[in-house]
Design a protein around this motif. Structure first.
Motif, PDB file in Angstrom:
ATOM      1  N   LYS A 145      25.623  16.309  22.933  1.00  0.00           N
ATOM      2  CA  LYS A 145      24.465  15.404  22.926  1.00  0.00           C
ATOM      3  C   LYS A 145      24.493  14.455  21.747  1.00  0.00           C
ATOM      4  O   LYS A 145      23.901  13.380  21.786  1.00  0.00           O
ATOM      5  N   LEU A 196      24.574  16.211  39.116  1.00  0.00           N
ATOM      6  CA  LEU A 196      23.937  15.761  37.876  1.00  0.00           C
ATOM      7  C   LEU A 196      24.517  14.434  37.420  1.00  0.00           C
ATOM      8  O   LEU A 196      23.992  13.777  36.530  1.00  0.00           O
ATOM      9  N   GLY A 248      27.411  11.394  39.346  1.00  0.00           N
ATOM     10  CA  GLY A 248      27.434  10.437  40.465  1.00  0.00           C
ATOM     11  C   GLY A 248      26.902  11.000  41.770  1.00  0.00           C
ATOM     12  O   GLY A 248      26.374  10.256  42.608  1.00  0.00           O
ATOM     13  N   ALA A 253      24.381  12.343  42.270  1.00  0.00           N
ATOM     14  CA  ALA A 253      22.923  12.175  42.353  1.00  0.00           C
ATOM     15  C   ALA A 253      22.537  11.160  43.428  1.00  0.00           C
ATOM     16  O   ALA A 253      21.482  11.294  44.044  1.00  0.00           O
ATOM     17  N   ALA A 310       9.012  19.431  40.888  1.00  0.00           N
ATOM     18  CA  ALA A 310       9.896  18.936  39.825  1.00  0.00           C
ATOM     19  C   ALA A 310       9.395  19.362  38.444  1.00  0.00           C
ATOM     20  O   ALA A 310      10.184  19.575  37.527  1.00  0.00           O
ATOM     21  N   LYS A 366       8.721  24.725  36.069  1.00  0.00           N
ATOM     22  CA  LYS A 366       9.949  25.207  35.412  1.00  0.00           C
ATOM     23  C   LYS A 366      10.554  26.417  36.118  1.00  0.00           C
ATOM     24  O   LYS A 366      11.710  26.763  35.865  1.00  0.00           O
ATOM     25  N   MET A 389      15.609  14.025  41.731  1.00  0.00           N
ATOM     26  CA  MET A 389      16.937  13.424  41.638  1.00  0.00           C
ATOM     27  C   MET A 389      16.805  11.916  41.458  1.00  0.00           C
ATOM     28  O   MET A 389      15.915  11.292  42.034  1.00  0.00           O
ATOM     29  N   GLY A 390      17.704  11.345  40.637  1.00  0.00           N
ATOM     30  CA  GLY A 390      17.615   9.914  40.358  1.00  0.00           C
ATOM     31  C   GLY A 390      16.662   9.602  39.220  1.00  0.00           C
ATOM     32  O   GLY A 390      16.384   8.441  38.938  1.00  0.00           O
ATOM     33  N   PHE A 391      16.166  10.657  38.576  1.00  0.00           N
ATOM     34  CA  PHE A 391      15.303  10.466  37.410  1.00  0.00           C
ATOM     35  C   PHE A 391      15.903  11.114  36.182  1.00  0.00           C
ATOM     36  O   PHE A 391      16.480  12.193  36.263  1.00  0.00           O
ATOM     37  N   GLY A 392      15.736  10.471  35.062  1.00  0.00           N
ATOM     38  CA  GLY A 392      16.200  11.030  33.798  1.00  0.00           C
ATOM     39  C   GLY A 392      17.602  10.564  33.481  1.00  0.00           C
ATOM     40  O   GLY A 392      18.378  10.186  34.367  1.00  0.00           O
ATOM     41  N   HIS A 393      17.912  10.567  32.214  1.00  0.00           N
ATOM     42  CA  HIS A 393      19.249  10.163  31.777  1.00  0.00           C
ATOM     43  C   HIS A 393      19.484  10.693  30.369  1.00  0.00           C
ATOM     44  O   HIS A 393      18.562  10.745  29.573  1.00  0.00           O
ATOM     45  N   ARG A 394      20.716  11.061  30.107  1.00  0.00           N
ATOM     46  CA  ARG A 394      21.049  11.581  28.777  1.00  0.00           C
ATOM     47  C   ARG A 394      20.804  10.535  27.695  1.00  0.00           C
ATOM     48  O   ARG A 394      20.334  10.849  26.611  1.00  0.00           O
ATOM     49  N   TYR A 446       4.142  14.533  32.360  1.00  0.00           N
ATOM     50  CA  TYR A 446       5.395  15.295  32.282  1.00  0.00           C
ATOM     51  C   TYR A 446       6.582  14.339  32.135  1.00  0.00           C
ATOM     52  O   TYR A 446       7.430  14.504  31.264  1.00  0.00           O
ATOM     53  N   ARG A 496       8.643  13.168  28.469  1.00  0.00           N
ATOM     54  CA  ARG A 496      10.083  13.425  28.393  1.00  0.00           C
ATOM     55  C   ARG A 496      10.912  12.148  28.547  1.00  0.00           C
ATOM     56  O   ARG A 496      12.139  12.205  28.603  1.00  0.00           O
ATOM     57  N   LEU A 504      11.385  10.200  31.116  1.00  0.00           N
ATOM     58  CA  LEU A 504      12.210  10.241  32.320  1.00  0.00           C
ATOM     59  C   LEU A 504      11.878   9.030  33.185  1.00  0.00           C
ATOM     60  O   LEU A 504      10.754   8.876  33.650  1.00  0.00           O
ATOM     61  N   ASP A 547      20.989   5.780  40.116  1.00  0.00           N
ATOM     62  CA  ASP A 547      21.169   6.399  41.428  1.00  0.00           C
ATOM     63  C   ASP A 547      19.901   6.405  42.274  1.00  0.00           C
ATOM     64  O   ASP A 547      19.943   6.783  43.442  1.00  0.00           O
TER      65      ASP A 547
HETATM   66  N1  CMC Z   1      13.284  16.114  37.120  1.00  0.00           N
HETATM   67  C1  CMC Z   1      12.473  16.965  36.425  1.00  0.00           C
HETATM   68  N2  CMC Z   1      12.636  17.258  35.138  1.00  0.00           N
HETATM   69  C2  CMC Z   1      13.646  16.682  34.482  1.00  0.00           C
HETATM   70  C3  CMC Z   1      14.537  15.783  35.126  1.00  0.00           C
HETATM   71  C4  CMC Z   1      14.321  15.517  36.486  1.00  0.00           C
HETATM   72  N3  CMC Z   1      15.120  14.681  37.140  1.00  0.00           N
HETATM   73  N4  CMC Z   1      15.459  15.361  34.249  1.00  0.00           N
HETATM   74  C5  CMC Z   1      15.177  15.956  33.087  1.00  0.00           C
HETATM   75  N5  CMC Z   1      14.085  16.761  33.223  1.00  0.00           N
HETATM   76  C6  CMC Z   1      13.432  17.545  32.148  1.00  0.00           C
HETATM   77  C7  CMC Z   1      14.208  18.787  31.817  1.00  0.00           C
HETATM   78  O1  CMC Z   1      13.785  19.877  32.621  1.00  0.00           O
HETATM   79  C8  CMC Z   1      13.895  18.958  30.375  1.00  0.00           C
HETATM   80  O2  CMC Z   1      12.578  19.485  30.282  1.00  0.00           O
HETATM   81  P1  CMC Z   1      12.189  20.526  29.079  1.00  0.00           P
HETATM   82  O3  CMC Z   1      12.367  19.744  27.809  1.00  0.00           O
HETATM   83  O4  CMC Z   1      10.777  20.898  29.376  1.00  0.00           O
HETATM   84  O5  CMC Z   1      13.139  21.672  29.205  1.00  0.00           O
HETATM   85  C9  CMC Z   1      13.827  17.532  29.834  1.00  0.00           C
HETATM   86  O6  CMC Z   1      13.466  16.743  30.977  1.00  0.00           O
HETATM   87  C10 CMC Z   1      15.148  17.008  29.271  1.00  0.00           C
HETATM   88  O7  CMC Z   1      16.167  17.165  30.275  1.00  0.00           O
HETATM   89  P2  CMC Z   1      17.650  17.673  30.017  1.00  0.00           P
HETATM   90  O8  CMC Z   1      18.148  18.345  31.232  1.00  0.00           O
HETATM   91  O9  CMC Z   1      17.698  18.447  28.719  1.00  0.00           O
HETATM   92  O10 CMC Z   1      18.376  16.291  29.792  1.00  0.00           O
HETATM   93  P3  CMC Z   1      19.933  16.019  29.888  1.00  0.00           P
HETATM   94  O11 CMC Z   1      20.186  14.858  29.040  1.00  0.00           O
HETATM   95  O12 CMC Z   1      20.697  17.276  29.616  1.00  0.00           O
HETATM   96  O13 CMC Z   1      20.154  15.671  31.430  1.00  0.00           O
HETATM   97  C11 CMC Z   1      20.260  14.461  33.474  1.00  0.00           C
HETATM   98  C12 CMC Z   1      20.205  14.380  31.940  1.00  0.00           C
HETATM   99  C13 CMC Z   1      20.541  13.085  34.033  1.00  0.00           C
HETATM  100  C14 CMC Z   1      21.404  15.411  33.879  1.00  0.00           C
HETATM  101  C15 CMC Z   1      18.915  14.997  34.005  1.00  0.00           C
HETATM  102  O14 CMC Z   1      17.881  14.097  33.676  1.00  0.00           O
HETATM  103  C16 CMC Z   1      18.944  15.259  35.507  1.00  0.00           C
HETATM  104  O15 CMC Z   1      19.337  16.345  35.937  1.00  0.00           O
HETATM  105  N6  CMC Z   1      18.499  14.276  36.353  1.00  0.00           N
HETATM  106  C17 CMC Z   1      18.585  14.391  37.783  1.00  0.00           C
HETATM  107  C18 CMC Z   1      20.013  14.092  38.255  1.00  0.00           C
HETATM  108  C19 CMC Z   1      20.353  12.624  38.162  1.00  0.00           C
HETATM  109  O16 CMC Z   1      19.602  11.764  38.574  1.00  0.00           O
HETATM  110  N7  CMC Z   1      21.551  12.326  37.636  1.00  0.00           N
HETATM  111  C20 CMC Z   1      22.064  10.956  37.537  1.00  0.00           C
HETATM  112  C21 CMC Z   1      22.213  10.518  36.121  1.00  0.00           C
HETATM  113  S1  CMC Z   1      22.386   8.754  35.953  1.00  0.00           S
HETATM  114  C22 CMC Z   1      23.953   8.194  36.381  1.00  0.00           C
HETATM  115  C23 CMC Z   1      24.952   9.171  36.755  1.00  0.00           C
HETATM  116  O17 CMC Z   1      25.552   9.815  35.897  1.00  0.00           O
HETATM  117  O18 CMC Z   1      25.205   9.256  37.958  1.00  0.00           O
END
Ligand code: CMC
Length: 391
Positions: free
Chosen positions: A11, A227, A229, A231, A256, A259, A266-271, A316, A320, A322, A327
């Motif tokens: 990270k 997690l 592409g 997605a 979503a 916990k 899906m399609g929400f959130g990004h590192r 929520y 965070r 998000l 995607d």
């Molecule tokens: N729905 C619900 N909660 C979420 C989501 C989501 N899509 N994404 C993150 N969170 C929560 C997660 O549970 C955590 O909560 P807490 O702090 O209470 O434990 C917090 O947000 C931080 O999430 P994380 O999993 O620690 O973050 P990460 O940086 O490790 O993961 C991610 C990033 C993209 C893998 C994740 O947001 C995710 O799984 N998203 C859904 C899959 C997705 O859309 N992926 C495509 C990414 S964009 C381009 C690509 O690579 O294709």
């Protein structure tokens, strides 16, 4: 050695210096070689962006012409590649097929392994850029049960991709300009995203001096996961499921946030993006335009809009940070283009190919050392062996 600190998911660990893509996740800024993604998506062609990413500058007319010709010279594959494809079951996931075929190309182009000069590197690059659209087209045609066709040299790079995917037997092929523009834009938006999971994979596999195609094949496998592409496929399946379940977006928002429920939106959130993904903004607008221009009204788009609106107001998701990512809306456009859901991640791979190549080239030109992370051992201390009867 010194003290090793562990950073799960890397990270906060940089793996390289890179001059290709700039990303500011707090501000939602993305630039390729200094050019903003918004401007490139609006004004550039995909092949110009391919050249820009790999070689660092926008091409002149003659540079682009040579590049395009070199790619076209490489647009056929050995007939045995067709046999490999035919041996896969029809319901095989296209990402597995694509990664296998990409790896298999090594056998037919051994030059791609022993990269000793810039010329070898260039040849390997135009070889894969030439053959990859064919592999993508064939993977999709196999899924649809269509005969495997070759491309057409008179067509541009993106038009040829459309020809390879959509040409129907006994029918004149015409480029639909709406679809061509949308595809161009989608490919540009996916073309690079610095050290993401698949790109890091390509760089680390390539760092052992495994060949380019083997490195790319590994990148395709990494991209496949939901997690990353994968997605885009997962988003569409989620939207379909919500629709089939009566369109109750609130219910899925609650899931979503729960916990104890593994469901994620899906399609929400990004590192890295802790603000709107600039690509999602462009794609959302494109989805509206393409569906409008094609005269398609898709209830799935309304569900997506509804989910987005709710999420952007929900503490929520707000807390965070998000936001919708690249995607979230792309699948809606692919669907309007009549691309099967299982092919969505393949479309991502087609777009990401130049980014992987650029990053691999940069890694090799900078003579980066082999990637070899360290660990902190937490297993058993030294133990005496017991024979099987003593256990
Ligand atoms: N729905 C619900 N909660 C979420 C989501 C989501 N899509 N994404 C993150 N969170 C929560 C997660 O549970 C955590 O909560 P807490 O702090 O209470 O434990 C917090 O947000 C931080 O999430 P994380 O999993 O620690 O973050 P990460 O940086 O490790 O993961 C991610 C990033 C993209 C893998 C994740 O947001 C995710 O799984 N998203 C859904 C899959 C997705 O859309 N992926 C495509 C990414 S964009 C381009 C690509 O690579 O294709």
């Amino acid at each position: 050695g010194g003290v090793i600190t562990v950073d799960p998911g890397y990270k906060n660990t940089g793996s390289c210096e890179s001059a290709i893509t700039f990303l500011d996740g707090e501000k939602g800024v993305l630039r390729y070689r200094g050019y903003s993604i918004e401007e490139l998506a609006e004004k550039a062609d995909f092949l110009e962006v391919v050249y820009l990413l790999i070689f660092g500058e926008l091409p002149t007319v003659s540079q682009l012409e040579k590049f395009e010709n070199d790619i076209k010279e490489n647009s056929l594959v050995d007939d045995d590649v067709r046999k490999i494809l035919e041996a896969f079951p029809k319901n095989a996931h296209p990402m597995g097929v694509l990664s296998s075929l990409t790896s298999a190309l090594t056998a037919f182009n051994p030059i791609s392994v022993n990269i000793e000069s810039q010329e070898d590197m260039y040849n390997a690059i135009v070889t894969i850029l030439g053959k990859f659209p064919l592999l993508v087209g064939w993977t999709m045609r196999k899924k649809k049960g269509l005969h495997l066709n070759y491309g057409k040299k008179s067509l541009g790079y993106v038009e040829n991709i459309m020809y390879l995917m959509f040409k129907q037997p006994n029918e004149e092929f015409e480029v639909n300009p709406i679809i061509k523009d949308a595809l161009d834009k989608l490919l540009i938006l996916h073309a690079d995203h610095e050290q993401n999971c698949s790109t890091s994979t390509v760089r680390i596999v390539g760092s052992s001096h495994a060949g380019l195609f083997a490195s790319l094949s590994a990148g395709i496998s990494a991209l496949w996961g939901p997690l990353h592409g994968g997605a885009n496929q997962a988003v569409l399946e989620m939207l379909e499921a919500i629709k089939a379940d009566g369109g109750d977006t609130k219910k899925y928002m609650a899931k979503a946030k729960d916990k104890s429920d593994p469901f994620r939106l899906m399609g929400f959130g990004h590192r890295v993006y802790k603000n709107f993904d600039p690509r999602a903004r462009i794609i959302k607008k494109a989805a509206d335009e393409v569906l409008g221009d094609l005269g398609i009204s898709d209830p799935i788009l309304d569900i997506a809009r509804g989910l987005e609106k709710e999420a952007l107001e929900d503490p929520y998701f707000v807390d965070r940070k998000l936001y919708p990512n690249v995607d979230f809306y792309s699948g809606i456009i692919y669907r309007a283009m009549d691309i099967p859901v299982e092919m969505f991640t393949v479309m991502f791979a087609l777009g990401r190919l130049p980014g992987w190549i650029a990053q691999w080239r940069e890694m090799r030109l900078r003579k980066e050392p082999i990637g070899r992370p360290r660990q902190v051992y937490i297993g058993e201390n030294q133990r005496a062996f017991k024979t099987i009867n003593e256990r």
